[in-house]
Enzyme design. Structure first.
Site, PDB file in Angstrom:
ATOM      1  NE  ARG A   1      29.023  41.349  26.433  1.00 57.64           N
ATOM      2  CZ  ARG A   1      28.285  40.865  27.426  1.00 57.64           C
ATOM      3  NH1 ARG A   1      26.985  41.085  27.450  1.00 57.64           N
ATOM      4  NH2 ARG A   1      28.825  40.152  28.384  1.00 57.64           N
TER       5      ARG A   1
ATOM      6  CG  HIS B   1      34.056  45.715  29.427  1.00 58.77           C
ATOM      7  ND1 HIS B   1      33.845  45.775  28.070  1.00 58.77           N
ATOM      8  CD2 HIS B   1      33.667  44.475  29.793  1.00 58.77           C
ATOM      9  CE1 HIS B   1      33.371  44.620  27.639  1.00 58.77           C
ATOM     10  NE2 HIS B   1      33.252  43.807  28.675  1.00 58.77           N
TER      11      HIS B   1
ATOM     12  CE1 TYR C   1      43.452  33.998  47.851  1.00 61.62           C
ATOM     13  CE2 TYR C   1      41.906  33.036  46.291  1.00 61.62           C
ATOM     14  CZ  TYR C   1      42.249  33.384  47.584  1.00 61.62           C
ATOM     15  OH  TYR C   1      41.393  33.114  48.619  1.00 61.62           O
TER      16      TYR C   1
END
Length: 835
Positions: A42, A88, A131
């Site tokens: 990570r 992931h 968006y």
């Protein structure tokens, strides 16, 4: 009403099995598993491609989805969903945050994602992923190029249903160029971004010189190049980081003092330190003003927009010195911040702290392995195709017998066996012939097959050379890196300062400074400074110095000088505002200088060309323009901060300017098509400020003036650097030649001149040209010195390849100085004013 219990009774033969475990052992085991997961899966980037796992999975998924730069954007939520579902198994917020960072030009030096929509700002968070839209940026294509040619290893994903790359091929040195930040368990990483062109030059040098030291590499990578620009003050911490992997440096905002209203001065901030937004600065200023820890500020306006970029205007109250207030802002607000480098990355699966040389070497080793594996894959593919083509050629030679044999066979298996026996073919060749349409077995097809056979053999020979010769492999990697720098490289944004220099506030308001003679200097990277005394520096070779001085004039500490710009303007500059550099026996270097943009309001694209003494009793200025116009300007100093000294036509600009000492100097033009013309300054009639000059040099079709100056023929040399006109500015080193100026005959004004450089194959223009006093010194865009070849007598010969691009050339400082009467007599006025 009572609720009926649904609990089922346990069977009679049920037995409990409870395992007693020590809580300390369980905590230790669980914590170690968690720590390993965070470190390796990570938080830390791989030193080879510079990507953390989530970033690598984002780019790989976008590549698999076909979101190329030449295709339309898709919703960011779609990409996040694909990454989360396939590779992931973590929160969508973490994936989207990583995707957004890859798209923000103020976060990374070379964006990997092309975002469409509101991707935030240094102060604001982005819009929700539903968006915004995204696709791969051009640089991401280079990161994933040739991934389908067995260049990297693949491993199983979290549920072992799919495969993902353990590392990307990464044609870009992403770890050094974009930096990295991450917090793991017990360790963290924080790396600063750098300039791609400089990093590629260092990599190519490391390929040629495997034993290169950190000092050698810092000639090409002098320091970080932050996405937000600004200034880095103090390079000792940078060198520590390059040496050991740990260090820190200070970042300063880029600001200048100018008139924001007719009666009020202000501080205009155009660049902030990396990671600092305008709202953070404004909020800190308000807190300091309200607590009365900072006085003299009338108003703060954030005028940042998409067209002008960052623009924070701090209005200063009348009676306060803006320079002193700027020093307080640096000290008390985030306009000056520090960056701590902790270069921790995964090398062979283990976290290591890396210096600059180690990071570059790990990337090079990775690229060598990628190119080697790619060559093996391509060779096998070419050999397989060549095997089939050779079989087809055998069939074409005896096409009638092939057809008869196939028709006489009972089935495909029998036909295959008979083809293999009669024509001595392999099973693959026989199957390929049986699967081909008859229309391919024509005479024209034979010509195509023979041509393809030759091309395949050449390809195999080239790939064998790469696989069999280490030098060829290194050359291929070096050439590919050069192409990457040419395509994706951009000019440096961050100014590097060795130290903060003398406080501007002190020099601006102090009345104790005597009006002693001194010298004012302008460097190739736009730094200004003044000397501590009137002792001219001796000529040195400049090898240990950073940057070159392109203009120097004699003046006094409280006098004024002029700055001539490419727009034909003359700007007045107070010498007292310039920092003092220490005296040196050699030519001065201006690492402690003041950036010109902080003291003069230059327009977009405008460049400072030279300094002048503002004398009114000399022969004046000589100027040369890009369109071949020459002008001598009558000496005149007006009672204002700026005025024009030449009327320029549309599309024209001044390329060179010089203050004449006698009016009898030789004026020299050098054009992009390698023509040199020089003639006496006495042939040019002086004009007033409104004059447009006269014809100086006759230009060929498509040519323009590259260099203009005034020289002493007895001691001058000519430096020319040739290259390709299609190369990205600042990326091609080119070929340089140094020739005595006396080898070039003089010709009349307005003629074409003589050839001064012969182009090699692939060259069609001059990149840099200069004529002036020997010995010539050259500098790169970062200010690092560039070695020039020795002077020879081949006035029209070709050049010698350089190690890195040349941004500026200058001669010894002592030869540039013209001492006015005011500098020799401190009692006389230093800047007479008329008008």
């Amino acid at each position: 009403m009572a609720r009926r219990s649904t609990k089922q009774p346990l069977p009679d033969d049920f037995e409990e099995h409870i395992l007693d475990t020590d809580i300390a052992d369980e905590m230790e085991s669980s914590f170690l598993e968690y720590a390993y997961s965070v470190i390796y899966s990570r938080a830390l980037p791989d030193a080879r491609d510079g990507l953390k796992p989530v970033q690598r999975r984002i780019l790989h998924t976008m590549n698999v989805m076909g979101l190329r730069p030449d295709r339309g954007h898709v919703k960011s939520a779609r990409v996040v969903g694909e990454v989360m579902g396939r590779l992931h198994p973590h929160g969508d917020g973490a994936i989207y945050d990583a995707l957004v960072r890859l798209a923000q030009p103020w976060s990374v030096r070379l964006p990997m994602v092309d975002g469409h929509g509101n991707f935030g700002s240094p102060d604001d968070s982005p819009a929700a992923m539903r968006y915004t839209e995204c696709r791969m940026a051009p640089a991401a294509v280079a990161m994933t190029a040739s991934i389908d040619e067995d260049t990297v290893d693949f491993r199983a994903n979290y549920d072992s249903r799919e495969l993902e790359p353990s590392v990307l091929p990464s044609a870009i040195p992403n770890l050094v160029v974009n930096g990295a930040t991450g917090i793991a368990v017990g360790m963290a990483t924080n790396m600063a971004p750098h300039n791609l062109v400089e990093v590629v030059q260092a990599l190519k040098h490391l390929i040629r010189h495997p034993d290169a030291s950190v000092d050698d590499l810092m000639r090409f990578v002098p320091g970080p190049d932050l996405p937000t620009g600004g200034k880095i003050v103090g390079l000792d911490g940078v060198r520590d980081a390059y040496e050991t992997g740990r260090g820190s440096f200070k970042m300063r905002a880029t600001a200048r003092v100018e008139s924001v209203t007719p009666r009020r001065k202000g501080i205009v901030v155009t660049e902030l330190p990396y990671g600092v937004g305008t709202e953070k600065v404004v909020e800190r200023i308000k807190v300091l003003v309200q607590s009365k820890k900072l006085q003299g500020i009338a108003d703060v306006k954030d005028l940042t927009d998409r067209e002008k970029g960052l623009q924070l205007v701090i209005e200063v109250k009348n009676g306060f010195v803006p320079e002193a207030l700027l020093e307080q802002l640096y000290r008390l607000t985030p306009m000056e911040d520090s960056f701590g480098i902790n270069a921790v990355a995964l090398v062979d699966g283990q976290p290591r702290t890396l210096g600059l040389r180690e990071m570059l070497q790990v990337f090079l080793d990775h690229r060598f392995e990628v190119v080697r594996r790619r060559s093996v894959f391509r060779r096998a593919k070419a050999a397989d195709r060549l095997h089939l083509v050779e079989g087809l050629l055998l069939a074409v030679l005896d096409i009638d017998e092939v057809i008869q044999l196939i028709r006489a066979s009972e089935n495909a298996g029998e036909a295959r066996e008979r083809l293999m026996t009669v024509f001595d073919l392999s099973q693959l060749q026989a199957d390929h012939i049986l699967d081909m349409p008859l229309r391919r077995l024509t005479k024209f097809s034979r010509i195509e097959l023979e041509k393809e056979q030759d091309e395949l053999r050449r390809t195999i020979e080239e790939l064998d050379a790469i696989l069999g010769d280490r030098a060829v492999l290194e050359r291929v990697v070096s050439d590919e890196l050069g192409e990457v720098a040419k395509v994706y490289g951009t000019p440096r944004r961050t100014v590097l300062l060795q130290s903060a220099g003398t406080s501007v506030a002190t020099t601006a308001v102090s009345l104790e400074v005597a009006d002693d003679p001194c010298f004012a200097y302008l460097s190739s990277t736009g730094l200004l400074a003044r000397s501590a005394s009137d002792e001219p520096p001796a000529t040195g070779d400049g090898r240990a110095n950073h940057d070159v001085v392109v203009s120097a004039v004699a003046t006094t500490a409280r006098g004024e000088v002029g700055v001539v710009t490419s727009r034909g303007r003359l700007l007045r500059l107070g010498v007292l505002d310039l920092p003092v550099i220490p005296a040196s026996a050699n030519d001065p270097h201006l690492q402690g200088g003041l950036p010109l943009s902080e003291v003069l309001p230059l327009e977009a694209g405008e460049r400072a060309l030279c300094l002048t003494t503002l004398r009114t009793d000399g022969p004046g200025l000589a100027l040369g323009t890009r369109q071949g116009v020459v002008k001598r300007v009558n000496p005149e100093v007006l009672n204002r901060d700026e005025w024009e000294v030449v009327s320029l036509k549309d599309g024209d600009e001044v390329v060179g300017a010089v203050e004449l000492a006698s009016g009898e100097e030789e004026l020299c033009f050098v054009t992009t098509d390698a023509q040199l013309l020089h003639f006496s300054a006495s042939l040019v009639r002086p004009q007033g400020r409104a004059g447009g000059g006269m014809a100086g040099v006759k230009l060929g079709a498509g040519a323009a003036v590259l260099s203009f100056g005034a020289v002493d023929p007895a001691t001058a040399v000519v430096v020319t650097v040739s290259g390709s006109a299609t190369a990205l500015p600042g990326t091609e080193a080119g070929s340089a030649k140094v020739t005595p100026f006396s080898d070039y005959p003089a010709k009349g004004r307005a003629t074409g001149g003589v050839r001064c450089h012969r182009f090699l194959r692939g060259e069609d223009t001059l990149l840099t040209a200069w004529a002036g006093p020997a010995p010539a010194r050259a500098a790169a865009a970062s200010g690092a010195p560039v070695d020039l070849p020795a002077a020879d007598g081949r006035r029209d010969g070709s050049g010698v390849p350089l190690a890195q691009p040349v941004a500026a050339v200058a001669g010894p400082v002592a030869a540039q100085l013209r001492v006015p009467d005011a500098a020799q007599d401190p009692g006389s006025p230093s800047t007479p004013v008329e008008g």
